[in-house]
Design a protein around this motif. Structure first.
Motif, short mmCIF file in Angstrom:
data_model
loop_
_atom_site.label_atom_id
_atom_site.label_comp_id
_atom_site.label_asym_id
_atom_site.label_seq_id
_atom_site.Cartn_x
_atom_site.Cartn_y
_atom_site.Cartn_z
N SER A 189 0.63 -1.26 -0.09
CA SER A 189 0.02 0.29 -0.10
C SER A 189 1.20 1.41 0.27
N TYR A 190 -0.04 2.49 -0.48
CA TYR A 190 1.18 3.81 -0.26
C TYR A 190 1.24 4.13 1.08
N GLU A 191 0.67 3.48 1.69
CA GLU A 191 0.79 4.40 3.17
C GLU A 191 1.92 3.17 3.95
N GLN A 192 2.14 2.31 3.17
CA GLN A 192 3.19 1.26 3.94
C GLN A 192 4.44 1.26 3.13
N GLN A 193 4.49 1.81 2.18
CA GLN A 193 5.98 2.62 1.83
C GLN A 193 6.55 3.57 2.46
N ARG A 194 5.15 4.56 2.61
CA ARG A 194 5.99 5.48 3.34
C ARG A 194 6.06 5.57 4.49
N ARG A 195 5.74 4.00 5.40
CA ARG A 195 6.42 3.50 6.49
C ARG A 195 7.79 3.05 6.91
N ARG A 196 7.97 2.34 5.50
CA ARG A 196 9.02 1.98 5.12
C ARG A 196 10.48 2.28 4.50
N LEU A 197 9.90 3.49 3.92
CA LEU A 197 10.80 5.17 3.43
C LEU A 197 11.34 5.64 4.86
N LEU A 198 10.22 5.73 6.12
CA LEU A 198 10.94 6.70 6.72
C LEU A 198 11.44 6.01 7.53
N GLU A 199 11.50 4.59 7.43
CA GLU A 199 12.26 3.49 8.30
C GLU A 199 13.93 3.43 7.73
N ARG A 200 13.86 3.58 6.65
CA ARG A 200 14.88 4.04 6.37
C ARG A 200 15.96 5.32 6.72
N LEU A 201 14.86 6.50 6.30
CA LEU A 201 15.57 7.27 7.06
C LEU A 201 16.14 7.85 8.11
N ASP A 202 15.15 7.32 9.44
CA ASP A 202 15.53 6.94 10.70
C ASP A 202 16.58 6.32 11.10
N ASN A 203 17.09 5.29 10.01
CA ASN A 203 18.44 4.33 10.96
C ASN A 203 19.40 4.52 9.79
N PRO A 204 20.40 5.35 10.22
CA PRO A 204 21.54 5.42 9.26
C PRO A 204 22.36 4.61 8.73
N ASP A 205 21.77 3.20 8.91
CA ASP A 205 22.30 2.15 8.62
C ASP A 205 21.87 1.48 6.80
N LYS A 206 20.79 2.07 6.92
CA LYS A 206 20.02 1.89 5.88
C LYS A 206 20.32 2.77 4.86
N HIS A 207 20.52 3.96 5.36
CA HIS A 207 20.65 4.76 4.97
C HIS A 207 21.00 5.26 2.93
N TRP A 208 22.17 3.38 2.88
CA TRP A 208 22.60 3.42 1.29
C TRP A 208 21.26 3.18 0.13
N LYS A 209 20.52 2.31 1.58
CA LYS A 209 18.82 2.32 0.38
C LYS A 209 18.36 2.93 0.14
N PHE A 210 18.46 4.39 0.56
CA PHE A 210 17.62 5.42 -0.19
C PHE A 210 18.14 6.16 -1.18
N ASN A 211 17.35 6.55 -1.65
CA ASN A 211 17.48 7.55 -2.76
C ASN A 211 16.38 8.70 -2.46
N PRO A 212 16.67 10.04 -2.80
CA PRO A 212 15.67 11.62 -2.24
C PRO A 212 14.78 11.02 -4.07
N GLY A 213 15.28 10.70 -5.21
CA GLY A 213 14.72 10.37 -6.53
C GLY A 213 13.77 9.06 -5.44
N ASP A 214 13.70 8.85 -4.97
CA ASP A 214 12.92 7.30 -4.47
C ASP A 214 11.37 8.42 -4.22
N ILE A 215 11.19 9.60 -3.84
CA ILE A 215 10.40 10.69 -3.18
C ILE A 215 10.10 10.94 -4.60
#
Lengths: 287, 287
Positions: A189-215
């Motif tokens: 769901s759209y909401e679940q994607q938001r939660r998972r992207l936030l999780e990545r932002l909240d955890n510095p060890d997951k920042h490598w999985k995050f790309n502002p382009g994902d937004i």
């Protein structure tokens, strides 16, 4: 749902239940992403049930590989598609991790290279197919060529329109050659994607999985959902059906994909080949 | 042996202990194949100790992969060699099975194809190397080109003599490019091979693994041992040392290979890269 027909969930055919009927309009919003159809009742049972499948899966995989050494051309291709954070990588880790890695051929498709763009879109896919006896896994696939290609208008519309038929004919040719094609759409769901992207932002060890382009991609959610609906409608064929796996719950996702593979492998029912040598004589020669 | 220096086995450097000193004559007969140097005391402890490494191995692997997304070129290449039945396939199953399969690139080298024979012997090896962040696994390798090639006289002696230097220079170039090369010789005894071949004969489900030609190869045991001794002597370099793992006991073999990889990965000490984006702004944009 689990009580329907009096059968335990494990005895029912999950493939039939999760299959997208081809040729009919697909409305993804009508499928709850946190559902657990025919699944174990909660996370603890889900993890246990998935672990319990491990031995049978590995056994069937070994038979499939063994059969290939005697000329059986059959193999399996698992195609994983889904929005960002839907868990394609997690599925490879947790489900494919149940198998013997030497029999798995995993390919993650990224943005096409210049060389790949200089060929027909199916070229790079052909080169990554599993060989007889193997289980191939595509993390993304040729479907990106009717998904991001559609949403981002990477090709002219008339080219795009041709691709659905090209894909279905290609998959039919794979099936004709002994490939069991298991296509899984990980539905979140759209909401679940938001939660998972936030999780990545909240955890510095997951920042490598995050790309502002994902937004930016997320802003195109409705266009992607529509592109998926069209692809699922046009390319869920009898030869190579699409399965929709509700994936807001990771334990259900892993259980369901494992179960789909288990049902497919059971149907193939691969057998150890008989040796064509004289066992007694070989034993004598072994000193 | 485990008491030497008062350290527990796990605290000692297994790489130093199992390393073959290069440039010195190697006598394989002097290494007992059923030894368990620095290992757990028995099978039960061995299995448990191997399982305990799983989490750290997978964690280090994730960091290695994560680092590659930020430009770290480092990767690992595990080369597995050994006589028939020494357990190359079993090592892949049990040791590589501890890792996330999506970060592993496994290649089993068979008899070269016609195309491969039309290229220099290192050509097919170059094409199968791991990419940054990956763990590559070779089940057999370029060493076959100085092993079976020597025993079966597949190339003229003067070509063969050149190959040891070519291999060492090739491996040096890999190391220069960020590849940690971990070469493991799975050492079994002649008697243990007989037992394992008989096991395959006794179990019809294992007949597919058996080939009467294996008995002919076995007759060449002394020639193969000699070919290994020469390869280990000439190609155990500082850049890419050979490790000898006594492999008559499968649980020790799996423990030792896991441990060698663990020590190598700890030394690399890969780190999660820092994100180069504004976390607070991304969080705001995520609606």
């Amino acid at each position: 749902m689990a009580k329907k027909g009096g059968k335990k969930p494990e005895q029912r055919d999950l493939r039939r239940l999760l299959r997208i009927p081809g040729g009919k309009r697909v409305d993804l919003a009508s499928y709850p992403a946190d559902a657990t159809p025919a699944g174990p009742k909660d996370k603890a049972e889900g993890l246990a049930a998935t672990a319990r499948m491990s031995e049978e899966l590995a056994g069937l995989q070994e038979r499939l590989y063994a059969a290939s050494t005697a000329g059986d051309r059959r193999r399996v291709l698992l195609v994983l598609q889904g929005m960002d954070t839907s868990g394609k990588g997690g599925t490879v880790k947790h489900v494919i991790g149940l198998f013997n890695p030497s029999g798995c051929r995993i390919k993650a498709f990224k943005a096409p290279t210049r060389e790949e763009l200089n060929h027909p879109f199916l070229w790079r896919v052909m080169r990554a197919l599993p060989q007889p006896g193997e289980i191939g896994i595509f993390d993304r696939s040729h479907y990106e060529d009717v998904l991001i290609a559609r949403v981002r208008e990477l090709v002219p519309r008339r080219h795009l329109a041709r691709r659905y038929g090209q894909i279905s004919r290609f998959e039919q040719s794979l099936v004709d050659d002994g490939v069991s094609v298991v296509k899984v759409f990980l539905h979140i769901s759209y909401e679940q994607q938001r939660r998972r992207l936030l999780e990545r932002l909240d955890n510095p060890d997951k920042h490598w999985k995050f790309n502002p382009g994902d937004i930016d991609e997320r802003a195109l959610w409705p266009a992607y959902q529509e592109a998926y609906e069209i692809a699922l409608e046009r390319c869920s064929t009898d030869a190579a059906p699409w399965y929709l796996v509700p994936s807001d719950r990771k334990w259900y996702r892993n259980w369901a994909v494992s179960r789909l593979l288990l049902e497919q492998l059971r149907e193939l029912d691969p057998q150890y080949p008989k040796g064509d040598f004289d066992v007694a004589e070989c034993r004598r020669r072994l000193t």
